[in-house]
Scaffold this motif. Structure first.
Motif, PDB file in Angstrom:
ATOM      1  N   ASP A  24       0.840  -1.196   0.000  1.00 56.71           N
ATOM      2  CA  ASP A  24       0.000   0.000   0.000  1.00 56.71           C
ATOM      3  C   ASP A  24       0.877   1.247   0.000  1.00 56.71           C
ATOM      4  N   ALA A  25       0.345   2.321  -0.540  1.00 55.60           N
ATOM      5  CA  ALA A  25       1.025   3.617  -0.495  1.00 55.60           C
ATOM      6  C   ALA A  25      -0.036   4.694  -0.327  1.00 55.60           C
ATOM      7  N   VAL A  26       0.332   5.757   0.340  1.00 56.08           N
ATOM      8  CA  VAL A  26      -0.609   6.858   0.546  1.00 56.08           C
ATOM      9  C   VAL A  26       0.009   8.150   0.035  1.00 56.08           C
ATOM     10  N   GLU A  27      -0.840   9.009  -0.467  1.00 56.64           N
ATOM     11  CA  GLU A  27      -0.396  10.319  -0.945  1.00 56.64           C
ATOM     12  C   GLU A  27      -1.529  11.316  -0.784  1.00 56.64           C
ATOM     13  N   THR A  28      -1.182  12.572  -0.658  1.00 50.82           N
ATOM     14  CA  THR A  28      -2.169  13.642  -0.580  1.00 50.82           C
ATOM     15  C   THR A  28      -1.868  14.647  -1.683  1.00 50.82           C
ATOM     16  N   ARG A  29      -2.783  14.749  -2.630  1.00 54.38           N
ATOM     17  CA  ARG A  29      -2.601  15.685  -3.736  1.00 54.38           C
ATOM     18  C   ARG A  29      -2.833  17.127  -3.263  1.00 54.38           C
ATOM     19  N   VAL A  39      -3.679   6.150   6.313  1.00 55.61           N
ATOM     20  CA  VAL A  39      -4.283   4.943   6.880  1.00 55.61           C
ATOM     21  C   VAL A  39      -5.259   5.351   7.976  1.00 55.61           C
ATOM     22  N   GLY A  40      -4.819   6.250   8.824  1.00 57.15           N
ATOM     23  CA  GLY A  40      -5.642   6.751   9.909  1.00 57.15           C
ATOM     24  C   GLY A  40      -5.104   8.074  10.388  1.00 57.15           C
ATOM     25  N   GLU A  65     -10.686  -1.785   2.368  1.00 60.27           N
ATOM     26  CA  GLU A  65      -9.430  -1.158   2.006  1.00 60.27           C
ATOM     27  C   GLU A  65      -8.597  -0.890   3.245  1.00 60.27           C
ATOM     28  N   ASN A  66      -7.283  -0.977   3.082  1.00 60.08           N
ATOM     29  CA  ASN A  66      -6.384  -0.779   4.213  1.00 60.08           C
ATOM     30  C   ASN A  66      -6.146   0.690   4.540  1.00 60.08           C
ATOM     31  N   CYS A  67      -6.326   1.558   3.556  1.00 64.70           N
ATOM     32  CA  CYS A  67      -5.997   2.963   3.796  1.00 64.70           C
ATOM     33  C   CYS A  67      -6.877   3.855   2.927  1.00 64.70           C
ATOM     34  N   GLY A  68      -6.834   5.140   3.245  1.00 63.83           N
ATOM     35  CA  GLY A  68      -7.604   6.113   2.480  1.00 63.83           C
ATOM     36  C   GLY A  68      -9.016   6.291   3.019  1.00 63.83           C
ATOM     37  N   ALA A  69      -9.655   7.366   2.594  1.00 66.37           N
ATOM     38  CA  ALA A  69     -11.034   7.664   2.969  1.00 66.37           C
ATOM     39  C   ALA A  69     -11.650   8.524   1.876  1.00 66.37           C
ATOM     40  N   GLY A  70     -12.963   8.449   1.756  1.00 62.93           N
ATOM     41  CA  GLY A  70     -13.684   9.233   0.760  1.00 62.93           C
ATOM     42  C   GLY A  70     -14.501  10.327   1.415  1.00 62.93           C
TER      43      GLY A  70
END
Length: 460
Positions: free
Chosen positions: A239-244, A253-254, A292-297
């Motif tokens: 998994d990878a997370v990013e903020t545009r 993730v949290g 899903e392991n990470c992210g939110a809508g």
């Protein structure tokens, strides 16, 4: 108290395994293996012939159910989550049962008997270490109106029992955060305790419709930090997370600013977001997908908007420019080469089923953010190239590739976790020995093995 190491615990299952696998066990080097947990099991027994036209029933597999049930009851009494086993028969009627305890340094496997080897105690993948970016300029949405929210809910739920100021203060003390005014206004109308509803499901349905989600009781509200969203290393490392720059919700993730107060009714959690993205509002409503392991809508710009069923401006984030993926999958139907996957932002690379020549890892050397590499058996031209990949925290390889690294003393010592990729049916003894060799490099607790000998006599 019965023990998992007692022959009596296993005897019914051993007889069943010997009966259903006689030919396989009698072959040179023959064995069968499986695992049993409190909630599930996988044992190599012949499935019953189900009667066409009706659903399968417990009685159709009663013998297996009873045999496994004896082991499961002992696991529960002994406070053991699961046990893996391998059975050999050195002579007719003789059983040699190997029991494996994965110990505290090995995660439970999903498709295999053993999951990732955690080489550093308490280590978690990089996305689980990511904290939200500060958002000091974030403000509530113009639509946030605690007074309107409270009036609306009191009209919709005139008989609801609301939380007292003392109960709200106790919740803030328990969570270590100050509840936003809209959320306090909501719970002043209803504290959403099941006992307050008198066990009335229709009342719970009316409350969910009035609020816009299935509301958690005030004493069940929690902070969705990374610890509240655990995931096995084998999956989380990919998994990878990013903020545009134009994102309403931070890719995380949290967050210590995600206060969960509801559910969609399907397991997805609804939260107030106090750490919004660059284009978000303070106190906006987000949803975390349970698959899903990470992210939110983004759900709504405010609690008021959610209750009034007003949707957020969908134009936010629409100007996103395409970026090379931080997680790449090289395989016969995905990205066509390691070269095509390599870029400065690459964090995780999986090399899957490959029909061409083995691949070189040279294009990955020097990538600043690469932290995960997994490779399908036989896909690497030279496993020793892995030693040149600085910054790896997770590595998953087939036993043969691990053997090359171990023999050369080239296992990357910066790893936090590792996994052995096993395809098909393989004797677990050499896999366990290999896992223990890797664990030993970090002086971690090893997988232990207990051998039970049983004389079962003639088996029908």
């Amino acid at each position: 108290m019965p023990s998992t190491h007692d022959v009596a615990t296993w005897e019914p299952l051993l007889r069943l395994l010997l009966q259903d696998n006689a030919e396989r066990l009698a072959a040179p080097g023959g064995y069968v293996a499986g695992h049993i947990g409190r909630g599930s099991w996988s044992v190599p027994v012949t499935p019953p012939a189900f009667q066409p036209g009706r659903a399968a029933q417990v009685s159709d597999m009663q013998t297996e159910w009873d045999a496994v049930g004896r082991v499961r009851s002992v696991l529960e009494e002994s406070d053991v989550d699961e046990v893996s086993f391998m059975l050999e028969t050195p002579a007719p009627g003789k059983a040699l049962l190997h029991l494996f305890d994965r110990g505290p340094a090995v995660e439970s496997g999903v498709a295999t008997r053993f999951g990732a080897l955690v080489l550093v105690e308490g280590a978690v993948p990089e996305p689980w270490r990511r904290l939200p970016d500060p958002s000091p300029d974030a403000v509530p949405a113009p639509t946030a109106d605690a007074a309107l929210l409270e009036r609306t809910l009191r009209e919709r739920l005139p008989e609801a029992i609301g939380a007292t100021e003392q109960e709200l203060a106790a919740t803030e003390a328990r969570l270590g955060v100050t509840l936003p005014e809209e959320l306090k206004a909501l719970y002043r109308v209803t504290r959403a305790r099941w006992e307050d509803l008198g066990g009335d499901y229709s009342a719970a349905t009316r409350m969910a419709k009035a609020v816009g989600c299935e509301l958690l009781a005030l004493d069940e509200v929690y902070v969705a930090d990374t610890a509240s969203r655990p995931a096995p290393w084998e999956f989380a490392a990919m998994d990878a997370v990013e903020t545009r720059p134009d994102a309403a919700v931070q890719g995380l993730v949290g967050s210590p600013g995600w206060i969960v107060f509801g559910d969609t009714g399907g397991g997805d959690r609804i939260a107030v977001d106090l750490t919004p993205g660059p284009a978000g509002y303070l106190g906006q409503i987000i949803v975390m997908n349970h698959e899903e392991n990470c992210g939110a809508g983004l759900v709504a710009d405010s609690v008021t908007d959610m209750v009034l069923d007003r949707r957020p401006d969908e134009r936010r984030g629409a100007g996103r420019e395409a970026q090379p993926p931080a997680v790449a999958w090289v395989n016969r139907s995905g990205i066509p080469s390691v070269e095509a996957a390599a870029h400065s932002g690459l964090e995780a690379l999986s090399i899957g089923v490959w029909e061409g020549e083995p691949l070189s890892l040279e294009p990955l050397v020097g990538l600043p953010r690469l932290r995960t590499l997994t490779a399908y058996p036989g896909t690497l031209a030279d496993p020793l190239e892995i030693a040149r990949l600085e910054g790896l925290e997770f590595l998953e390889l087939a036993p043969e590739e691990w053997r090359v690294l171990l023999d050369a003393g080239a296992v990357p010592r910066g790893l936090s976790a590792a996994a052995i990729e096993v395809h098909g049916e393989r004797n677990p003894l050499p896999i366990v020995a290999l896992a223990n060799e890797i664990l030993g490099l970090w002086d971690r607790p090893l997988i232990t093995r207990t051998v039970i000998e049983a004389d079962l006599g003639p088996v029908a």
